[in-house]
Scaffold this active site. Structure first.
Site, mmCIF file in Angstrom:
data_model
loop_
_atom_site.group_PDB
_atom_site.id
_atom_site.type_symbol
_atom_site.label_atom_id
_atom_site.label_comp_id
_atom_site.label_asym_id
_atom_site.label_seq_id
_atom_site.Cartn_x
_atom_site.Cartn_y
_atom_site.Cartn_z
ATOM 1 N N HIS A 95 22.301 -22.416 -71.798
ATOM 2 C CA HIS A 95 21.674 -22.546 -70.472
ATOM 3 C C HIS A 95 20.837 -21.308 -70.144
ATOM 4 O O HIS A 95 20.610 -21.002 -68.966
ATOM 5 C CB HIS A 95 22.717 -22.682 -69.333
ATOM 6 C CG HIS A 95 23.550 -23.921 -69.372
ATOM 7 N ND1 HIS A 95 24.909 -23.911 -69.085
ATOM 8 C CD2 HIS A 95 23.231 -25.209 -69.628
ATOM 9 C CE1 HIS A 95 25.383 -25.137 -69.182
ATOM 10 N NE2 HIS A 95 24.399 -25.946 -69.508
ATOM 11 N N ASN A 114 12.429 -32.260 -74.370
ATOM 12 C CA ASN A 114 13.831 -31.898 -74.596
ATOM 13 C C ASN A 114 14.436 -33.039 -75.413
ATOM 14 O O ASN A 114 14.742 -34.098 -74.883
ATOM 15 C CB ASN A 114 14.526 -31.749 -73.240
ATOM 16 C CG ASN A 114 15.985 -31.375 -73.384
ATOM 17 O OD1 ASN A 114 16.530 -31.340 -74.499
ATOM 18 N ND2 ASN A 114 16.634 -31.106 -72.271
ATOM 19 N N ARG A 133 34.475 -31.069 -71.067
ATOM 20 C CA ARG A 133 34.862 -30.014 -72.021
ATOM 21 C C ARG A 133 35.933 -29.123 -71.410
ATOM 22 O O ARG A 133 35.875 -28.803 -70.220
ATOM 23 C CB ARG A 133 33.659 -29.150 -72.391
ATOM 24 C CG ARG A 133 32.654 -29.869 -73.239
ATOM 25 C CD ARG A 133 31.501 -28.940 -73.615
ATOM 26 N NE ARG A 133 30.254 -29.683 -73.612
ATOM 27 C CZ ARG A 133 29.080 -29.191 -73.225
ATOM 28 N NH1 ARG A 133 28.968 -27.939 -72.828
ATOM 29 N NH2 ARG A 133 28.017 -29.943 -73.246
ATOM 30 N N ARG A 191 12.301 -27.507 -75.893
ATOM 31 C CA ARG A 191 13.606 -26.857 -75.712
ATOM 32 C C ARG A 191 14.307 -26.854 -77.070
ATOM 33 O O ARG A 191 14.408 -27.890 -77.723
ATOM 34 C CB ARG A 191 14.434 -27.642 -74.715
ATOM 35 C CG ARG A 191 15.827 -27.088 -74.607
ATOM 36 C CD ARG A 191 16.686 -27.971 -73.759
ATOM 37 N NE ARG A 191 18.006 -27.384 -73.659
ATOM 38 C CZ ARG A 191 19.120 -28.092 -73.597
ATOM 39 N NH1 ARG A 191 19.084 -29.401 -73.648
ATOM 40 N NH2 ARG A 191 20.278 -27.496 -73.496
ATOM 41 N N GLU A 239 14.524 -26.027 -65.412
ATOM 42 C CA GLU A 239 14.363 -25.581 -66.795
ATOM 43 C C GLU A 239 13.016 -26.009 -67.367
ATOM 44 O O GLU A 239 12.413 -25.277 -68.144
ATOM 45 C CB GLU A 239 15.522 -26.126 -67.639
ATOM 46 C CG GLU A 239 16.815 -25.382 -67.339
ATOM 47 C CD GLU A 239 18.069 -26.117 -67.807
ATOM 48 O OE1 GLU A 239 18.440 -27.128 -67.164
ATOM 49 O OE2 GLU A 239 18.667 -25.696 -68.799
#
Ligand code: ADP
Length: 398
Positions: A180, A7, A241, A91, A385
């Site tokens: 996601h 990743n 965010r 990823r 993940e």
């Protein structure tokens, strides 16, 4: 098969080596501050000591070279030679409309990923650099790209279109993509499996609440809506965010504070969310929870506003699917903050949700946190993940 999962971010790189038969993580680690000085690699073999080594890393190729060296180190490594690594799973953040599935990476795929760079200028170029570096150091090892957006490509048009002039979709593919996806797919499948239900027969809402947070509606095995949009800024209130705001706030603040669009975007991405709402107390829910118990008004405001937004999205997705059988919480906050699950579930009386407080305070495994009488089942499913990427990689390479 042993699968290396990568990743790659702009200055960092996370990795795991996963044995696909046992699904065990044999080693994992992180390279930080690549190309910006003060670089460090953290390496932890299964059951062994974690090592931190400060060492120069001029670029991602050097970082991956160090990762491979750590994995094959005669003392602390977990493989004898690189030949033992059967495939690499990468990823990739944005696959646009081109990738509704994971793919074996070849030159045509790389060119198509480059075409998605505009949609994720911070992420995709970094992912590509990671792929390139692995290709150089492990020529001949098959590589697979697993996209954050792919799982959401099943959304119907009415869920992915914005109320904007259609020409922007036609010219630039401005639409909802969602992120996601690997986590939403993994968690929803796992929930069905744990409950002994057919994935194709259940309506599941997945709340992935981490530093970045998103919700998805998964109906009969397909994603039908999700809260993140063209970018990961839309939807829930996150660590830093903003999530959804009135778009006109941007012009209003630009005039009042004399800011340009980049300043505004910086505020929305880095200074907002629970950090901004708590008047800069923290973006970390551990701090907010501690503040909440002390009666700190900033912490209370941030937590309550965050949870209300989650509950509102759950309501929207119950409407989108005409019901929900299961609601899952996952990721850093979803898995570890019973207080958040409690506040969210307080809004769900209309779904007949009855939390089992003992279960809600347990940690770790896949668990149902509602009572047997609860009309809707609420679960905590730890996301994984990396394992999902490793599974996809093996499926495609085989
Ligand atoms: P991301 O992958 O988006 O960076 P994670 O899913 O790892 O995020 O979640 C990180 C967040 O999880 C942290 O910022 C913190 O707020 C939250 N978190 C982690 N552990 C706990 C805990 N024990 N209690 C409450 N929140 C936690």
């Amino acid at each position: 098969m042993k699968v290396l999962v990568i990743n790659c971010g702009s200055s960092s790189l996370k990795f795991q080596l996963i044995d696909s038969e046992s699904e065990r993580c044999l080693a994992k680690g992180l390279c930080e501050r690549i190309g910006i000085g003060g670089s460090m690699i953290t390496y932890a073999p299964e059951g062994g000591e974690k090592e931190n080594t400060v060492t120069p890393m001029e670029d991602h190729t050097e970082a991956i070279r160090l990762v491979l060296e750590a994995l094959t180190n005669p003392k602390t490594g977990v493989v004898k030679s690189l030949e033992e690594i059967g495939a690499v799973g990468h990823r990739v953040v944005h696959g646009g409309e081109k990738f509704a599935q994971s793919v074996v990476i070849d030159d045509a795929v790389l060119a198509a990923v480059v075409e998605c760079n505009d949609l994720a200028p911070l992420h995709n170029p970094a992912n590509l650099i990671g792929i390139d570096a692995c290709k150089k150091l492990m020529p001949g090892t098959p590589m697979v790209g697993v996209f954050d957006t792919a799982f959401h490509q099943t959304m119907p048009e009415e869920a992915y279109m914005y109320g904007l002039p259609y020409e922007y979709y036609q010219k630039y593919k401005v639409r909802r993509y969602g992120f996601h996806g690997t986590s939403h797919s993994y968690v929803s499948r796992r929930a069905a499996q744990v409950l002994g239900k057919e994935y194709e027969d259940v309506k599941i809402i997945v709340c992935h609440l981490g530093n970045g947070a998103s919700i998805s509606a998964v109906k009969n095995g397909k994603c039908v809506d999700t809260s993140m949009g063209l970018t990961p800024l839309e939807g829930l209130i996150m660590g830093t965010r903003s999530g959804d705001i009135d778009p006109a706030i941007m012009e209003f603040l630009a005039k009042k504070e004399n800011m340009g669009i980049e300043d505004i975007m910086n505020v929305l991405n880095k200074k907002s969310g629970v950090l901004g709402l708590s008047d800069n107390l923290s973006s970390d829910f551990r701090d907010l929870e501690a503040g909440y118990h002390k009666g700190d008004a900033n912490a209370i405001r941030a937590l309550k506003t965050f949870c209300y937004r989650v509950a509102k999205y759950i309501g929207a997705y119950v409407a989108a699917m005409n019901g929900a059988d299961v609601i899952c919480f996952t990721a850093g906050v979803g898995e570890n903050a019973p207080i958040v699950r409690n506040f969210v579930c307080e809004y769900l009386g209309y779904l007949g949700v009855e939390l089992d407080q003992d279960a809600n305070h347990k940690r770790g495994e896949d668990i149902v946190i509602t009572t047997p009488d609860s009309r809707t089942t609420v679960m905590v499913i730890p996301t994984n993940e990396e394992l999902a990427i490793a599974r996809e990689t093996v499926r495609l390479v085989n």
